[in-house]
Design an enzyme around this catalytic site. Structure first.
Site, short mmCIF file in Angstrom:
data_model
loop_
_atom_site.label_atom_id
_atom_site.label_comp_id
_atom_site.label_asym_id
_atom_site.label_seq_id
_atom_site.Cartn_x
_atom_site.Cartn_y
_atom_site.Cartn_z
N CYS A 357 0.86 -1.19 0.00
CA CYS A 357 0.00 0.00 0.00
C CYS A 357 0.89 1.23 0.00
O CYS A 357 1.93 1.24 0.64
CB CYS A 357 -0.81 0.06 1.28
SG CYS A 357 -2.19 -1.06 1.30
N ARG A 366 -0.14 15.93 -4.16
CA ARG A 366 0.16 16.76 -5.34
C ARG A 366 1.32 17.73 -5.10
O ARG A 366 1.35 18.82 -5.65
CB ARG A 366 -1.07 17.55 -5.80
CG ARG A 366 -2.17 16.78 -6.45
CD ARG A 366 -1.76 15.77 -7.48
NE ARG A 366 -1.12 16.21 -8.71
CZ ARG A 366 -1.73 16.62 -9.79
NH1 ARG A 366 -3.04 16.67 -9.83
NH2 ARG A 366 -1.06 16.95 -10.86
N GLU A 391 1.70 -3.69 -5.73
CA GLU A 391 0.63 -4.69 -5.68
C GLU A 391 -0.61 -4.19 -6.41
O GLU A 391 -0.94 -3.01 -6.37
CB GLU A 391 0.29 -4.95 -4.21
CG GLU A 391 -0.69 -6.07 -4.04
CD GLU A 391 -0.91 -6.41 -2.59
OE1 GLU A 391 0.07 -6.79 -1.91
OE2 GLU A 391 -2.05 -6.30 -2.13
#
Ligand code: ACO
Ligand code: ZN
Length: 505
Positions: A357, A366, A391
């Site tokens: 993750c 950003r 993943e």
């Protein structure tokens, strides 16, 4: 939207026609699809939950073609009761569960014994079942196009002998390269429009394909995290009591959570932690990285997962943190090392994933931090002497960020190869960038840079990408982009015994 033609296992079939009719505030129920105003426009929305508030009844809506993070509670005034609603289909009798449904995470040892079918993917953090969308298929649906007729291109010969799978024992990959290149040529190209793609991804359906997850509604309204107020995007399994609060508090250092300001303030006076509880393995003028072992710092890592679940739709890892390492990026000031983002990584990934993750906290998104996290994950793979890949499935934002990173690095490598007149192959690109050859290939294909022409494999570098790259370099002269300096990484790949990888109690 959660409804539609997919059943709970993601199978597509022809849906039964829905009953329609007029509803009232009292008869509108969960599962109904009604017209609801969003951003000043009437839109189709599914009612996922209903609650009574002091100001009247409210409905939790998931809007057609909008990402789940844009779900919201709406007052009755925003629902158009003059329009018919679709009533939910009557409950179907429960099917017997399919034996193959992945319910629990398999241990590495269990997985090792299995031979995977080529190019299939399986989410490995599935403490709750979810059906991942295979990566090539996802990319396929967003195919890019070749350049407009006549645009100048830089053509680099692709050294086929060096492509993966050229060896006799696995001829599949060569065929796939050929087939996909031929297919790329034969299919009428779709116009690749970045703005449109971003818009599509922004409003696109949830990555979650598990109906139980989809129906879970955002449960935390607001979080005080250090000096920032966070507005969660998705459900996270914090204790039920916390969901009643308008504001919950999270200690930005130990990540403990509190339902009221008093207990949080008391905690802050006592809490001595000023950095993530692990070794600092990287420091430059801008950020530091810490490595944290899920088994040694179980509570901290579980708290991190709970926090990140509020911004991650489709990954469900909350409790079994033992098999993971967490690489946490922080920004320093006089008060301490503040969490900016992290990625988790399986201690041993049979699928060769180098990221499970990845998250940048929303207040820092950003600003280029995601790129730093991604680069760091590949620098670790490079030190390990491995090729890595994130993943699957990737989220919308995950795909945008990875694609940007891959594109920039591939274009740079190809320009360099051209300048030095070197021959390139997918394998060489993969090795230089510590990327899997599959990710190299899919990026080249998505950008229509790989073609099969007159019996020859070619990588084409379109002029617009070269120009974009040059413009980026020019911009960096005045505003340098932050990058990870690999020489500052102080890290050796950790070695684990079987017992320290998984459950230890
Ligand atoms: N819209 C358009 N492009 C975007 C967006 C966006 N909202 N976010 C990132 N990008 C693209 C851009 O090309 C950007 O480069 P640019 O700013 O020069 O144009 C590039 O990605 C990198 O942007 P960063 O600022 O470096 O990335 P950020 O710090 O925002 O982190 C991340 C990206 C980690 C995906 C963040 O959006 C996030 O945490 N999202 C929520 C969690 C998530 O979805 N994680 C990925 C799940 S997949 C997985 O875990 C393997
Ligand atoms: Zn604390």
């Amino acid at each position: 939207m959660a409804g539609g033609a997919q059943d709970k296992d993601g199978n597509v079939g022809s849906p039964a026609p829905k009953q329609k009719g007029r509803a009232t505030v009292d008869t509108l129920k969960i599962g109904c699809i009604a017209m609801v105003v969003k951003d000043g426009k009437p839109r189709k929305a599914e009612i996922l939950s209903i609650k009574e508030t002091k100001s009247g009844r409210q409905f939790y809506c998931n809007f057609d073609n909008f990402n789940k993070r844009l779900d919201e509670w709406v007052p009755t005034a925003r629902i158009d009761f003059t329009q018919e609603v679709e009533w939910p289909s009557p409950e179907k009798p429960k099917e017997t569960k399919k034996a193959a449904a992945p319910v629990a995470k398999k241990t590495v040892a269990q997985k090792k014994g299995q031979k995977r079918p080529a190019r299939t993917r399986e989410a490995s953090i599935a403490s709750e079942a979810s059906t991942p969308r295979p990566w090539p298929e996802f990319l396929e649906s967003q195919k890019a196009t070749p350049d407009p007729e006549g645009e100048e291109k830089l053509t680099l010969a692709l050294d086929l002998d060096a492509t993966p799978g050229a060896e006799e024992d696995d001829p599949m990959d060569v065929d796939e390269v050929v087939q996909s290149a031929v297919a790329a040529k034969a299919e009428p190209p779709q116009q690749y429009n970045r703005e449109e793609e971003i818009e599509k991804l922004r409003v696109g359906g949830s990555m979650t394909q598990n109906q139980a997850e989809i129906s879970r509604i955002r449960n935390i309204s607001k979080v005080q995290f250090g000096k920032y107020e966070l507005y969660p995007w998705y459900f996270s399994p914090y204790p039920e009591a916390f969901t009643q609060e308008d504001l919950m508090y999270i200690c930005e250092f130990c990540l403990s959570y509190f339902a009221d300001n008093k207990s949080y303030t008391r905690h802050r006076h006592k809490c001595t932690l000023q950095h993530p509880p692990g070794n600092e393995i990287y420091r430059d003028d801008y950020v530091s990285f810490f490595e944290i072992d899920g088994r040694r710092q179980r509570t901290w890592c579980r708290n991190l997962c709970l926090l990140s679940k509020m911004f991650l739709d489709h990954k469900t890892l909350y409790y079994d943190v033992d098999p993971f390492l967490f690489y946490v990026m922080t920004a320093r000031d006089e008060k301490g090392f503040h969490l900016v983002g992290y990625f988790s990584k399986e201690k041993e990934s049979v699928d060769g994933y180098n990221v499970a993750c990845i998250l940048t906290l929303p207040q820092f998104q950003r600003k280029g931090y995601g790129r730093l996290l991604i680069q760091f994950s590949y620098e670790l793979s490079s030190i390990e002497g491995k090729l890595g890949s994130p993943e699957k499935p990737l989220s919308d934002l995950g795909l945008l960020s990875y694609r940007q990173y891959w594109t920039e690095n591939l274009v740079e490598a190809l320009i360099e190869a051209n300048e030095t007149d070197s021959k390139v192959s997918i394998d060489m690109l993969a090795n230089n960038l510590s990327m899997t050859s599959q990710d190299v290939e899919s990026t080249l294909q998505a950008l229509q840079m790989q073609v099969y022409h007159k019996g020859e494999h070619k990588i084409i570098l379109p002029m617009h990408l070269i120009k974009k790259h040059e413009a980026m370099k020019e911009k960096q002269k005045t505003k340098p982009k932050r990058v990870i300096d690999p020489s500052l990484i102080q890290w050796k790949p950790p070695v684990f015994t079987a017992s320290s990888r998984t459950w230890g109690w």
